[in-house]
Design an enzyme around this catalytic site. Structure first.
Site, mmCIF file in Angstrom:
data_model
loop_
_atom_site.group_PDB
_atom_site.id
_atom_site.type_symbol
_atom_site.label_atom_id
_atom_site.label_comp_id
_atom_site.label_asym_id
_atom_site.label_seq_id
_atom_site.Cartn_x
_atom_site.Cartn_y
_atom_site.Cartn_z
ATOM 1 C CB VAL A 22 -0.941 0.036 1.230
ATOM 2 C CG1 VAL A 22 -1.968 -1.064 1.158
ATOM 3 C CG2 VAL A 22 -0.149 -0.040 2.520
ATOM 4 C CB SER A 23 0.692 4.454 -1.622
ATOM 5 O OG SER A 23 -0.640 4.904 -1.514
ATOM 6 C CB THR A 24 2.309 7.209 2.574
ATOM 7 O OG1 THR A 24 2.553 7.956 1.381
ATOM 8 C CG2 THR A 24 3.577 6.477 2.968
ATOM 9 C CB THR A 25 -2.178 8.298 -0.531
ATOM 10 O OG1 THR A 25 -1.982 7.278 -1.525
ATOM 11 C CG2 THR A 25 -1.149 9.402 -0.724
ATOM 12 C CB ILE A 55 5.783 1.957 -1.415
ATOM 13 C CG1 ILE A 55 6.262 0.520 -1.202
ATOM 14 C CG2 ILE A 55 6.747 2.729 -2.297
ATOM 15 C CD1 ILE A 55 7.604 0.408 -0.528
#
Length: 217
Positions: A22-25, A55
């Protein structure tokens, strides 16, 4: 006896590694993980471990390491699991090159790959074709790179460009050649010139090629 031909009562559960990213968003991987756990349970798989990377979505930090991905690849080399289970390609690899490299490595190690939402499952006979297709693309890419390198070298030579590392001491070639003519060994010359014996050998070969001569060591 391979897995497909082994009686069901003798088979051990397939060990799977679940990978999610997953991304930080979007910092909650539970959506992916829940679906993958349920899939593994339905298929009777044994979950070896869950690997989750977080990530950043910041374009200035896209080359940030994915430590869990690296751990997964290291564990794959140790054959700690039989299959990698992911939500979809772009949740597994951040580039096509990374995807192709990883899949080729899995294939070489005898590790299967399942992309849950994209109906890719190499544990099935039809799914194994996927590895062959990926392998063909990888070979095609390698051939293109080799051809480009060869063409670049040929163009450089045609333009008179000297390939290889620049010579730090232009006078060394003549000096070393004279020492060789005087009967000194490669090791003796290397000691005097503060070089390795293999370095002296390369310089002598370069000198011989420049004068169109052969050389005996």
């Amino acid at each position: 006896m391979d897995f497909a031909s082994t009686p069901a009562t003798m088979r051990r559960p397939l060990r799977v590694a679940i990978y999610a990213r997953v991304s930080t968003t979007d910092q909650n991987p539970e959506g992916q993980l829940t679906a993958l756990r349920e899939f593994a349970d339905r298929r009777g798989f044994e979950v070896f471990r869950e690997y989750v990377d977080y990530i950043t979505g910041d374009t200035t930090k896209r080359r940030r390491r994915a430590p869990e991905f690296e751990s997964l690849m290291a564990d794959a080399k140790q054959r700690h699991f039989d299959c990698v289970l992911v939500w979809k390609y772009d949740r597994f690899a951040r580039s096509l090159a990374t995807l192709v490299t990883a899949l080729n490595e899995f294939h070489a190690l005898g590790i299967d790959f399942i992309s849950h939402t994209q109906n890719v499952d190499t544990t099935t006979p039809m799914g194994r074709l996927f590895f062959n297709v990926i392998g063909s693309f990888a070979e095609f890419e390698r051939d293109i790179i080799v051809d480009r390198v060869k063409l670049g070298l040929a163009n450089a030579r045609a333009k008179g460009i000297v390939l290889g590392r620049p010579i730090r001491d232009p006078s060394a070639m003549e000096r070393i050649a004279k020492m060789k003519e005087a009967g000194l060994s490669l090791r003796q010359i290397a000691k005097l010139e503060k070089l390795s014996a293999s370095g002296v050998r390369k310089i002598l070969l370069r000198a011989a090629a420049a004068h169109g001569e052969g050389i005996n060591f």
